[in-house]
Design a protein around this motif. Structure first.
Motif, short mmCIF file in Angstrom:
data_model
loop_
_atom_site.label_atom_id
_atom_site.label_comp_id
_atom_site.label_asym_id
_atom_site.label_seq_id
_atom_site.Cartn_x
_atom_site.Cartn_y
_atom_site.Cartn_z
N ALA A 46 0.78 -1.34 0.04
CA ALA A 46 -0.13 0.11 -0.12
C ALA A 46 0.93 1.24 -0.05
O ALA A 46 1.91 1.33 0.66
N PRO A 47 0.45 2.52 -0.80
CA PRO A 47 1.23 3.54 -0.66
C PRO A 47 1.39 4.26 0.76
O PRO A 47 0.38 4.16 1.40
N ILE A 48 2.54 4.45 1.16
CA ILE A 48 2.70 4.96 2.44
C ILE A 48 3.45 6.60 2.23
O ILE A 48 4.28 6.70 1.28
N ASN A 49 3.53 7.34 3.40
CA ASN A 49 4.13 8.42 3.25
C ASN A 49 5.11 8.55 4.57
O ASN A 49 4.50 7.85 5.44
N PRO A 50 5.84 9.50 4.49
CA PRO A 50 6.71 9.70 5.87
C PRO A 50 5.65 9.87 6.93
O PRO A 50 4.67 10.74 6.98
N GLY A 51 5.98 9.18 8.14
CA GLY A 51 5.14 9.03 9.25
C GLY A 51 4.62 7.71 9.37
O GLY A 51 3.90 7.26 10.57
N ASN A 52 4.53 6.88 8.28
CA ASN A 52 3.81 5.80 8.44
C ASN A 52 4.94 4.70 8.83
O ASN A 52 4.52 3.48 9.14
N SER A 53 6.01 4.94 8.47
CA SER A 53 7.11 3.82 9.13
C SER A 53 6.93 3.50 10.48
O SER A 53 6.82 4.33 11.29
N GLY A 54 7.15 2.12 10.67
CA GLY A 54 6.80 1.68 12.10
C GLY A 54 5.44 1.21 12.29
O GLY A 54 5.20 0.76 13.47
N GLY A 55 4.42 1.64 11.47
CA GLY A 55 3.09 1.44 11.82
C GLY A 55 2.75 0.04 11.18
O GLY A 55 3.56 -0.67 10.39
N PRO A 56 1.54 -0.56 11.46
CA PRO A 56 1.19 -1.60 11.04
C PRO A 56 0.66 -1.82 9.65
O PRO A 56 0.26 -0.79 9.04
N LEU A 57 0.84 -2.93 9.07
CA LEU A 57 0.35 -3.27 7.73
C LEU A 57 -0.72 -4.30 7.87
O LEU A 57 -0.14 -5.37 8.81
N VAL A 58 -1.84 -4.09 7.66
CA VAL A 58 -2.97 -5.26 8.21
C VAL A 58 -3.84 -5.59 6.76
O VAL A 58 -3.68 -4.90 5.69
N ASP A 59 -4.30 -6.89 7.14
CA ASP A 59 -5.06 -7.34 5.88
C ASP A 59 -6.46 -6.98 6.05
O ASP A 59 -6.93 -6.07 6.67
N ASP A 60 -7.28 -7.36 4.97
CA ASP A 60 -8.74 -6.82 4.91
C ASP A 60 -9.61 -7.31 5.98
O ASP A 60 -10.74 -6.82 6.10
N GLN A 61 -9.02 -8.05 6.88
CA GLN A 61 -9.82 -8.56 8.07
C GLN A 61 -9.27 -7.92 9.28
O GLN A 61 -9.54 -8.39 10.35
N GLY A 62 -8.35 -6.84 9.21
CA GLY A 62 -7.60 -6.23 10.37
C GLY A 62 -6.63 -6.94 11.08
O GLY A 62 -6.08 -6.65 12.01
#
Length: 98
Positions: A46-62
């Motif tokens: 998924a597209p990310i921007n500065p500030g997303n680093s370290g955040g979770p990547l989740v599937d369509d069920q969370g």
């Protein structure tokens, strides 16, 4: 708190959560576009921007399926849209076991 998801496959729908550009509580939707063959299993997702680093990547069920790590920069002043990179959960699992 997240439930851990299964290993990823190319084409799987994902969502990058975070606070890009200091805007809290955002979500970017996309699909797993590539899975690297290296041990760290870097994903193009998924597209990310500065500030997303370290955040979770989740599937369509969370469920947690990775951690956002970087956005590809063409040059220091221009972002490459859609080039979000994440470390997959299966890579994190193998690192924790080692």
């Amino acid at each position: 708190y997240f439930t851990l998801g299964p290993d990823l496959v190319v084409g799987q729908r994902v969502m990058a959560l975070g606070s890009p550009l200091a805007i809290q509580g955002t979500a970017s939707f996309g699909y797993v576009e590539n899975i690297g063959a290296e041990n760290w299993r870097i994903l193009q997702s998924a597209p990310i921007n500065p500030g997303n680093s370290g955040g979770p990547l989740v599937d369509d069920q969370g469920r947690l399926v990775g951690v956002n790590v970087a956005i590809l920069l063409v040059n220091p002043f221009q972002f490459a849209e859609g080039m979000g990179l994440a470390v997959s959960l299966d890579a994190i699992r193998s690192f924790v076991r080692a």
